[in-house]
Design an enzyme around this catalytic site. Sequence first.
Site, PDB file in Angstrom:
ATOM      1  N   LYS A   1       0.864  -1.190   0.000  1.00 31.98           N
ATOM      2  CA  LYS A   1       0.000   0.000   0.000  1.00 31.98           C
ATOM      3  C   LYS A   1       0.889   1.224   0.000  1.00 31.98           C
ATOM      4  O   LYS A   1       1.976   1.211   0.581  1.00 31.98           O
ATOM      5  CB  LYS A   1      -0.879   0.024   1.260  1.00 31.98           C
ATOM      6  CG  LYS A   1      -2.103   0.911   1.137  1.00 31.98           C
ATOM      7  CD  LYS A   1      -3.127   0.262   0.221  1.00 31.98           C
ATOM      8  CE  LYS A   1      -4.515   0.794   0.381  1.00 31.98           C
ATOM      9  NZ  LYS A   1      -5.507  -0.100  -0.184  1.00 31.98           N
TER      10      LYS A   1
ATOM     11  N   GLY B   1     -25.178   3.708   0.911  1.00 31.54           N
ATOM     12  CA  GLY B   1     -24.175   4.177  -0.055  1.00 31.54           C
ATOM     13  C   GLY B   1     -24.623   3.817  -1.450  1.00 31.54           C
ATOM     14  O   GLY B   1     -24.958   2.652  -1.724  1.00 31.54           O
TER      15      GLY B   1
HETATM   16  P1  NAD Z   1     -18.082   6.412  -3.924  1.00 31.92           P
HETATM   17  O1  NAD Z   1     -17.443   7.672  -3.523  1.00 31.92           O
HETATM   18  O2  NAD Z   1     -18.363   6.159  -5.361  1.00 31.92           O
HETATM   19  O3  NAD Z   1     -19.496   6.260  -3.182  1.00 31.92           O
HETATM   20  C1  NAD Z   1     -19.676   6.433  -1.819  1.00 31.92           C
HETATM   21  C2  NAD Z   1     -21.169   6.562  -1.554  1.00 31.92           C
HETATM   22  O4  NAD Z   1     -21.373   6.656  -0.158  1.00 31.92           O
HETATM   23  C3  NAD Z   1     -21.823   7.789  -2.162  1.00 31.92           C
HETATM   24  O5  NAD Z   1     -23.099   7.421  -2.651  1.00 31.92           O
HETATM   25  C4  NAD Z   1     -21.995   8.721  -0.976  1.00 31.92           C
HETATM   26  O6  NAD Z   1     -23.080   9.621  -1.134  1.00 31.92           O
HETATM   27  C5  NAD Z   1     -22.280   7.713   0.103  1.00 31.92           C
HETATM   28  N1  NAD Z   1     -22.113   8.223   1.444  1.00 31.92           N
HETATM   29  C6  NAD Z   1     -21.143   9.038   1.925  1.00 31.92           C
HETATM   30  N2  NAD Z   1     -21.396   9.316   3.210  1.00 31.92           N
HETATM   31  C7  NAD Z   1     -22.501   8.619   3.553  1.00 31.92           C
HETATM   32  C8  NAD Z   1     -23.253   8.496   4.734  1.00 31.92           C
HETATM   33  N3  NAD Z   1     -22.893   9.135   5.835  1.00 31.92           N
HETATM   34  N4  NAD Z   1     -24.352   7.715   4.715  1.00 31.92           N
HETATM   35  C9  NAD Z   1     -24.730   7.070   3.596  1.00 31.92           C
HETATM   36  N5  NAD Z   1     -24.062   7.163   2.451  1.00 31.92           N
HETATM   37  C10 NAD Z   1     -22.965   7.932   2.432  1.00 31.92           C
HETATM   38  O7  NAD Z   1     -17.167   5.261  -3.299  1.00 31.92           O
HETATM   39  P2  NAD Z   1     -17.095   3.724  -3.709  1.00 31.92           P
HETATM   40  O8  NAD Z   1     -16.001   3.522  -4.690  1.00 31.92           O
HETATM   41  O9  NAD Z   1     -18.460   3.233  -4.028  1.00 31.92           O
HETATM   42  O10 NAD Z   1     -16.575   3.071  -2.345  1.00 31.92           O
HETATM   43  C11 NAD Z   1     -17.476   2.783  -1.286  1.00 31.92           C
HETATM   44  C12 NAD Z   1     -16.756   1.906  -0.275  1.00 31.92           C
HETATM   45  O11 NAD Z   1     -16.299   0.714  -0.905  1.00 31.92           O
HETATM   46  C13 NAD Z   1     -15.510   2.527   0.362  1.00 31.92           C
HETATM   47  O12 NAD Z   1     -15.407   2.057   1.679  1.00 31.92           O
HETATM   48  C14 NAD Z   1     -14.390   1.942  -0.470  1.00 31.92           C
HETATM   49  O13 NAD Z   1     -13.165   1.919   0.251  1.00 31.92           O
HETATM   50  C15 NAD Z   1     -14.918   0.549  -0.697  1.00 31.92           C
HETATM   51  N6  NAD Z   1     -14.305  -0.141  -1.825  1.00 31.92           N
HETATM   52  C16 NAD Z   1     -14.410   0.355  -3.081  1.00 31.92           C
HETATM   53  C17 NAD Z   1     -13.844  -0.332  -4.140  1.00 31.92           C
HETATM   54  C18 NAD Z   1     -14.019   0.152  -5.556  1.00 31.92           C
HETATM   55  O14 NAD Z   1     -13.642  -0.591  -6.463  1.00 31.92           O
HETATM   56  N7  NAD Z   1     -14.588   1.324  -5.792  1.00 31.92           N
HETATM   57  C19 NAD Z   1     -13.120  -1.521  -3.911  1.00 31.92           C
HETATM   58  C20 NAD Z   1     -13.028  -2.019  -2.612  1.00 31.92           C
HETATM   59  C21 NAD Z   1     -13.629  -1.309  -1.573  1.00 31.92           C
END
Ligand code: NAD
Length: 435
Positions: free
Chosen positions: A119, A239
Amino acid sequence: MKDKKQKGQSAHAHAVTQLQQVAELLRDAYAPEDRERFDAAIEKLSEPDQVHEAKLVITMDDGSEQTFTAFRSQHDNARGPYKGGIRFHPNVSKDEVKALSTWMTWKSAVTGIPYGGSKGGIIVDPRKLSAGELQRLSRAYARFVAPFVGPWVDVPAPDVNTNGQIMAWMVDEYEQYQLETKETQVENPLATFTGKPLGLGGSEGREEATGLGGVYVLEALAEKMAWEDPSEVSIAIQGFGNVGYWFAQHAADRGYRVVAVSDSKQVLFDENGLNPSEVIAHKKAHGSLTDETSKVITNEELLALDVTVFVPAALENAITKENAGSIKAEVIIEMANGPTTPEADEILKQNGVLVVPDVLANAGGVTTSYFEWVQNLHGYYWSHAEVLSKLEPLMKQALIDAWNMKVKSMVTMRMATYMKAVKSVVDMLLLRGRV
Ligand code: NAD
């Protein structure tokens, strides 16, 4: 077992505590003559192989110079090249990258992809940088890591606040660095970074891979839970970003009833089931999940919904000791990283809620990064359908393996997942004779 730090513990200290808990459960599975080497392997895995650190100096738009601290932690490569993202965030620290690189080693092992864990990060608030400054900082980071990354050494990817554009700048800088410094062979620059844009060596299917991977896990779990009719399986999702939306869409496409989705502002609820593509279209057009006809509930009500599956897909620490007791879902599929605090995890365990941990549930992302790397190494690109057909069996098998370990060892899914992952890394250290 959590991807979170326990009270009073640093993130890395917590990762080590987790490892020790898993080691206690695994040790007896090794023959008495191997136990000394097993202990040595656990000792070795308690620290990254190396942590690189640098001060990156870039010229700001006003002509001044600014210095940023950067890290790359390479935890273990017994199963394959180090693999892990790069985050740009003010809270990045050496301790945090050490912990996250340790968790990456387990995440790679969960689906069996041939990678270790690493990382990286820069202590920076990227929102305060112009596009030009962001590009210069990204290039400086690529130059810092260039001597110790490469397709067979360490393969970085995007993480918090980094994206395909940043990977494109890094690929370009890495290539230039190699041409300047290497006399003979140049390592494949495209296979050195994943999460690249389509057209610059990115993979079809990457955008939806994490959410879809979670749905493959859901399908494998449905078989184990004997849920025969998807329409009777209700799902609430916290989310609605990349991961939440694609999870909702693919679950609904398979007939599951997605009854609630939320973003940072609102929670939309319909007990008869939502249409995720209509919801996302509405959000894109109006900036909101809901209209005047929508039924809106609070975040507290979302967590307490009487659903089959609750999917945290937003933030860390969403499920806490304050709200865990209100959760009525039979199953939690952790799509966000670290959504459950250790105290909450204990409450869920006592209440009999089955938790599919993040390192398994959201591993579809890193698994598709692996497919991207394979395609880059071959210079031959797969169709969207081909990528998904390769993702499905790996995700489903990961769930089945964790389930079997849970049944055999009578532990939680989280512990079972870590046991399987740590065992496969230890076995490789033993096989290689590194300990
Ligand atoms: P993103 O930024 O696209 O979406 C995040 C979502 O969460 C948005 O809809 C936002 O409005 C919502 N959100 C933020 N604060 C909130 C709250 N207090 N209550 C409810 N909803 C809330 O991010 P993402 O890529 O979808 O990632 C989401 C999670 O998944 C993160 O923890 C990330 O580390 C994890 N993750 C993502 C990936 C990936 O490929 N994108 C891979 C592994 C893990």
